[in-house]
Write a protein that holds these residues in place. Structure first.
Motif, PDB file in Angstrom:
ATOM      1  N   SER A 402       0.816  -1.220   0.000  1.00 12.05           N
ATOM      2  CA  SER A 402       0.000   0.000   0.000  1.00 12.05           C
ATOM      3  C   SER A 402       0.847   1.266   0.000  1.00 12.05           C
ATOM      4  O   SER A 402       0.333   2.344   0.227  1.00 12.05           O
ATOM      5  N   PHE A 403       2.147   1.107  -0.212  1.00  9.44           N
ATOM      6  CA  PHE A 403       3.042   2.264  -0.086  1.00  9.44           C
ATOM      7  C   PHE A 403       3.379   2.872  -1.445  1.00  9.44           C
ATOM      8  O   PHE A 403       3.293   2.222  -2.473  1.00  9.44           O
ATOM      9  N   VAL A 424      -1.041  10.265   3.066  1.00 14.56           N
ATOM     10  CA  VAL A 424      -0.711   9.994   4.460  1.00 14.56           C
ATOM     11  C   VAL A 424       0.762   9.610   4.538  1.00 14.56           C
ATOM     12  O   VAL A 424       1.209   8.731   3.805  1.00 14.56           O
ATOM     13  N   MET A 437       1.305   6.494   1.888  1.00 19.78           N
ATOM     14  CA  MET A 437       0.263   5.524   1.556  1.00 19.78           C
ATOM     15  C   MET A 437      -0.265   5.883   0.167  1.00 19.78           C
ATOM     16  O   MET A 437      -0.422   7.062  -0.161  1.00 19.78           O
ATOM     17  N   ARG A 438      -0.563   4.876  -0.610  1.00 17.52           N
ATOM     18  CA  ARG A 438      -0.960   5.121  -2.000  1.00 17.52           C
ATOM     19  C   ARG A 438      -2.234   5.972  -2.094  1.00 17.52           C
ATOM     20  O   ARG A 438      -3.192   5.754  -1.354  1.00 17.52           O
TER      21      ARG A 438
ATOM     22  N   GLU B 129      -7.544   0.579   7.449  1.00 13.52           N
ATOM     23  CA  GLU B 129      -6.158   0.098   7.538  1.00 13.52           C
ATOM     24  C   GLU B 129      -5.271   1.125   8.228  1.00 13.52           C
ATOM     25  O   GLU B 129      -4.295   0.779   8.874  1.00 13.52           O
ATOM     26  N   VAL B 130      -5.599   2.407   8.046  1.00 11.05           N
ATOM     27  CA  VAL B 130      -4.937   3.449   8.842  1.00 11.05           C
ATOM     28  C   VAL B 130      -5.848   3.642  10.046  1.00 11.05           C
ATOM     29  O   VAL B 130      -7.013   4.000   9.895  1.00 11.05           O
ATOM     30  N   ILE B 157       1.882   6.945  11.940  1.00 10.44           N
ATOM     31  CA  ILE B 157       1.566   8.123  11.133  1.00 10.44           C
ATOM     32  C   ILE B 157       1.728   9.354  12.023  1.00 10.44           C
ATOM     33  O   ILE B 157       2.387  10.315  11.669  1.00 10.44           O
ATOM     34  N   LEU B 163      -0.547   2.361  11.221  1.00  6.23           N
ATOM     35  CA  LEU B 163      -1.067   1.392  10.255  1.00  6.23           C
ATOM     36  C   LEU B 163      -1.434   0.176  11.095  1.00  6.23           C
ATOM     37  O   LEU B 163      -0.604  -0.291  11.880  1.00  6.23           O
ATOM     38  N   LYS B 189      -5.719  -6.306   5.082  1.00  6.79           N
ATOM     39  CA  LYS B 189      -4.284  -6.056   5.088  1.00  6.79           C
ATOM     40  C   LYS B 189      -3.854  -5.518   6.446  1.00  6.79           C
ATOM     41  O   LYS B 189      -4.589  -4.739   7.056  1.00  6.79           O
ATOM     42  N   TYR B 191      -0.041  -4.284   8.732  1.00  6.25           N
ATOM     43  CA  TYR B 191       1.286  -3.745   8.445  1.00  6.25           C
ATOM     44  C   TYR B 191       2.208  -3.875   9.651  1.00  6.25           C
ATOM     45  O   TYR B 191       1.804  -3.597  10.777  1.00  6.25           O
ATOM     46  N   MET B 202       3.800  -5.543   4.639  1.00  5.40           N
ATOM     47  CA  MET B 202       2.343  -5.646   4.569  1.00  5.40           C
ATOM     48  C   MET B 202       2.004  -7.116   4.405  1.00  5.40           C
ATOM     49  O   MET B 202       2.695  -7.824   3.678  1.00  5.40           O
TER      50      MET B 202
END
Lengths: 690, 334
Positions: A402-403, A424, A437-438, B129-130, B157, B163, B189, B191, B202
């Motif tokens: 997801s990066f 983010v 983050m993508r 996910e975040v 973050i 994450l 997902k 992390y 991930m």
């Protein structure tokens, strides 16, 4: 934690061989991850979970074995037979919340030197390097009893005084306090970190590491041994703040045995006298914050309710008896006080685990709960339909991290104000190129392309569904997470058995239309796109009603040029859809429509129009012609070239006519079609193709 | 009078295609054909001869018609055969097709697991996910400054946003918005700040969760045994052993008999004969307190498993990084 079996057997007579002991430990929650066979001994590698610091020692493991095998536990010898002299030493605990107990002893006239073989041997089995007999003994006691000790060079402690307090307490808030630890590093200490001080200065970071200036050296003869209980959270905060993790801090932050610390101190003094011949002086022991466990109520009925068993009171007591608890038996419940080394036991559920841990998890019967109906939910079903459409169209699914990095967004030429730049950021990424983050899945797709082309893969149909993360919500601080789908199509032009002249763009567009068809979404349109990374002549934004839900197009040659692809520059089509945006349009209930009763009539016509007029405009004009007899209109040919004037193109369309209640006559269709053709010629300013 | 039948048969045998045959039909049976003329000439005969002659000629006519029809059908058949032969294709050339795409092995395993649990009455839930530190740690009984945080290397973050390191925060989010009973799985997902041959930053987990009146550890065993037997085969040995997770109490680690060596001990199971496959336990009453469920009234269980590990075991994949390289030569194997 490495535990030699021979050392264990010194404290508990285990009636079993090594592999059975390993199995037993595993089945009571002390997983033996490896069994190492040495000459005359076996070493267990025990994985001790963070709630069980009491098992980070030989005696701790021996205690557990004594409970399960119901055999007595022996403690190591630590009697101090002769004490010479008083301890003329002042110890003040200034921060009692952070230091619950502090004990110490002075040992004088030690002969510092190499450790005897038995000592070195045991340390080595536990992967601890031998240093000198004094340091080795503190480590030995740490392994044996699980209690960290620290030895100071007595001569270096100023003012025969020890204070335990934070810089805030000792020096006042804001004062700068620096200490050099035995690893030679200067640390500026946070105001709330606990330190050990002599009269003048800090001499150790409590529970983490000793100070360089008071370290035991080759010339040391007299020492002060510290054995204390420090608040676990405080040690952890300090250890984290300094980035220093030691055998000591590891145990203190998990919680040590406040009652064992006296035993550990005496054991160390005893061994020093034995090994290095010192004189043991009197002891100091300040214990301001006693361990007073609250009684835990354990209801027999509750134990069975949670476990699904029918244990009797006696069964439960049999499990608990070996664990060192203070137990009071009542008719319907137990009142339990755990020992000082079991601070993890705080409530009924913890005791239930102790009961079943000893009883044996494998003795609980497996019983399915009563049945209900499960469901995936509509959203997942729609997503699954979309995936199926791509799979059936020959697209293979990928999963990427997801990066992304800022470089990825720059490479796409995304505008400064575009929300895809509102990403983010990860504070501690593994690599700079993975620090965001993508916000779009395209950079990952392009990486997949580069990897596959580099490995000689000549045809790629890839797709991915994943979350993108946009911005940060003002209230929660969390980004908007949206489910996206991206796809990539690439085919190297090679000779093939069957010719297919379809432009790559239409292959991908076709799949999107297939998906919309599958989802019964009809109000969509493709409008020329201005995405900066797409070929301006071969790209379209996808709309449903008036909402942009994605785009499709050939990747701009400018982007392809900078990719790490040797030899040739491939033509690549990509697309990206916001699946969440499709959801409201997909909740349609299927309702049957009657099949037509009367036959249809078809007419084909070819127009010559300006080449700038797009197909969608022609279809829209045709559809705007008012007639309830037009059932369907579609374009079946577009041609430019021979016989068509420069700047013009031929577009051929088919119209299907049908009347609801009768059979159409040829003459009336002819008239209607002529009128329609006149209408479109007028709109397009075109001509009939001859 | 010569017998027209004899001449006809001679001519018939030399008619080798449909047009010659059509000519022959006209010659004999057409409006001015030989047989037609004969029939017409009957009227010239004395009345007493007519019936006999008429019968004769009609018999000849019928016989000629039958011969022509049969010859025609044979010629038609032969012509079709010739035509089909000339239209034939090389059936050994490969057909024109686009092979179906393949689901990613991780998602393939994930849907297999999801289907099993949906079949056991679990619904499917999702979460961000975040995630807030609160949902990822605090509400799951993992306070700041607690060593249990070392069990998971966290991507931050901000100080309060991470994450998600596991799918367990979904438990808390679902309980906050719904009253019991709840029974769901939450795939997704997760992390962790870690990368080597067995770790990727991930990866995927499935969380399972069930709360109702009277849910027991025995039910947890029932559900997980049923799942593992469906997933790995009905004969697969399953064992539960005590472990530690801050959000369950009692906690368990669940192992299956090594599917590669059958329990004899191999490199993959590190000689133990067992493979650690999931973590589980009875929901810690403290977690219930965070969301306002009454632990006296309700009980429940939670479990979680890593999908990569299961996929690696299932397909004998020895490097976890292959999942994220997305080489189609790898992906097309599943």
């Amino acid at each position: 934690m490495r535990i030699p079996l021979e050392w264990l057997r010194e404290f508990v007579a285990v009636p079993a061989d090594a592999s059975e002991v390993a199995h037993k430990l595993t089945m009571i929650g002390l997983e033996v991850e490896a069994v190492e066979n040495l000459d005359n001994d076996v070493v267990f590698e025990v994985n001790v979970t963070p709630n069980r610091p009491d098992c980070l020692s030989v005696i701790g493991i021996a205690r557990e074995l004594s409970a399960v095998y119901n055999t007595p536990l022996e403690f190591p010898d630590h009697d101090i037979l002769a004490e010479t002299g008083e301890l003329d030493f002042n110890v003040d605990i200034l921060d009692k919340e952070l230091c619950h107990r502090y004990a110490g002893r002075i040992v004088k006239n030690l002969r510092l030197g190499a450790s005897p073989e038995w000592l070195r041997n045991r340390l080595e089995k536990c992967n601890i390097r031998s240093i000198n007999n004094i340091v080795d003994i503190t480590n030995y006691v740490l392994l044996e009893l699980g209690h960290p000790l620290h030895a100071f060079d007595l001569g270096t402690i100023k003012g025969r005084r020890i204070r335990i307090g934070t810089p805030n307490t000792v020096k006042g808030k804001g004062a700068k306090v620096v200490i050099k630890t035995i690893d030679g590093v200067d640390h500026e200490m946070p105001g709330e970190s606990l330190l050990i001080w002599d009269e003048k200065r800090p001499i150790a970071v409590a529970g983490v590491m000793g100070g360089h200036e008071t370290e035991v050296s080759d010339s040391t003869k007299d020492i002060f041994i510290e054995s204390a209980y420090f608040d676990p959270a405080s040690v952890r905060r300090t250890s984290k703040a300094l980035g220093l993790k030691t055998e000591s801090s590891f145990r203190f932050e998990r919680g040590t045995d406040i009652k064992m610390l006296k035993k550990a101190l005496d054991r160390a003094a005893y061994l020093m006298k034995t090994v290095a011949g010192g004189d043991i002086h009197g002891k100091i022991d300040i214990y301001p914050k006693r361990y007073r466990p609250a009684a835990i109520i354990v209801r027999y009925e509750r134990v069975n309710e949670i476990l699904g068993l029918r244990l009797t009171k006696k069964d439960m007591l049999n499990c608990l008896n070996g664990l060192g608890f203070e137990i009071e038996t009542l008719p319907d419940r137990l009142k339990i006080k755990p020992p000082a080394y079991r601070r993890d036991i705080k409530m009924e559920a913890d005791v239930i685990e102790e009961i079943v841990r000893i009883y044996g998890y494998d003795r609980i019967p497996a019983q399915l709960p009563k049945a209900t109906i499960g469901t995936e939910g509509n959203e997942l079903k729609v997503r699954s339909n979309i995936k199926q459409a791509f799979l059936k169209s020959g697209f293979t699914e990928v999963i990427n991290y997801s990066f992304m990095g800022i470089h990825d967004i720059d490479m796409l030429g995304i505008d400064e104000k575009d929300e895809r730049r509102n990403s983010v950021r990860i504070k501690n990424p593994l690599r700079a190129e993975d620090s965001l983050m993508r916000t779009t899945l395209i950079p990952s797709m392009i990486k997949n392309l580069v990897h596959n082309v580099a490995h000689g893969n000549k045809e790629l149909r890839l797709f991915e569904t994943a979350k993108v993360f946009i911005g940060r919500n003002e209230n929660s601080g969390l980004p908007d997470e949206r489910e996206h789908l991206a796809a990539l199509y690439y085919k190297e032009k090679v000779k093939a058995l069957y010719k297919d002249e379809t432009h790559d763009f239409y292959i991908v567009k076709g799949i999107i239309e297939a998906v919309f068809n599958e989802l019964k979404i009809y109000d969509y349109s493709f409008i020329r796109s201005s995405e900066p990374f797409l070929h301006s002549g071969q790209s379209a934004d996808i709309f449903i009603m008036d909402e942009k839900v994605g785009y499709v197009g050939s990747v701009s040659p400018a982007v392809i040029d900078v990719l790490d692809i040797k030899a040739h520059k491939p033509a690549v089509v990509v697309m990206e859809l916001d699946i969440d945006k499709l959801m409201p349009y997909t909740m349609q209930v299927v309702k049957y429509r009657a099949l037509p009763k009367y036959p249809h009539v078809e007419r084909d016509t070819a127009l010559v129009v300006d080449s700038s007029i797009e197909a969608s405009a022609i279809v829209a004009w045709l559809k705007s012609y008012a007639s309830d007899m037009i059932e369907d209109i579609h374009i079946f040919d577009v041609y430019q070239g021979k016989n068509i004037p420069e700047g013009k193109k031929s577009i051929a369309f088919n119209v299907r006519y049908r009347a609801a209640g009768r059979t159409l006559k040829d003459e009336e269709v002819d008239a209607l079609h002529k009128s329609l053709v006149d209408y479109i010629l007028d709109k397009t300013n075109g001509q009939l193709r001859q | 009078m010569e017998d027209p039948k004899q001449t006809f048969l001679k001519e018939l045998s030399s008619a080798n295609n449909l047009s010659e045959l059509a000519n022959l039909r006209v010659k004999y049976l057409g409006r001015k054909g030989i047989i037609t003329e004969r029939l017409k000439s009957l009227s010239a005969l004395p009345p007493e001869e007519r019936p006999l002659q008429g019968k004769n000629i009609n018999e000849i006519k019928e016989s000629i018609e039958a011969d022509l029809d049969s010859r025609e059908s044979r010629l038609k058949h032969e012509e079709l055969k010739k035509q089909l032969l000339s239209d034939s294709v090389d059936v050994t050339l490969s057909g024109k097709f686009i092979p179906f795409g393949r689901p990613h092995p991780i998602n393939k395993v994930l849907s297999e697991i999801t289907d099993i649990f949906v079949g056991m009455g679990f619904s499917v839930e999702e979460g961000p996910e975040v995630e807030l530190d609160y949902y990822n740690f605090e509400a799951l009984n993992i306070p700041k400054d607690h060593p249990a945080r070392d069990m998971q290397d966290t991507f931050y973050i901000t100080d309060d946003i991470v994450l998600r390191t596991h799918t367990s925060p979904v438990q808390v989010r679902v309980m906050e918005k719904r009253k019991p009973p709840v029974r769901f799985i939450a795939p997704g997902k997760v992390y962790r700040c870690d990368a080597d041959i067995t770790h990727t930053p991930m990866f995927h987990q499935i969380e399972g969760f069930m709360v109702d009146k009277g849910i027991t550890f025995s039910n947890l065993k029932g559900v997980l045994e049923a799942f593992l037997h469906r997933m790995f085969g009905a004969d697969t040995p399953v064992r539960f052993r005590p472990s530690f997770f801050p959000f369950t109490e009692p906690s368990a680690e669940v192992d299956i008999g090594c599917i590669l060596c059958g329990g004899a001990g191999c490199r993959v199971c590190k000689g133990s004969g067992w493979l650690e496959i999931l973590g589980a336990g009875m929901v810690n009453p403290k977690v219930f307190e965070h969301v306002g469920y009454d632990p006296e009234e309700y009980s429940g269980f939670a479990f979680g498993m890593g999908i990569e590990r299961i996929a690696m075991l299932k397909y004998s994949i020895d490097d976890i990084r292959l999942f994220y390289e997305n080489d189609i030569r790898f992906l097309r194997q599943f």
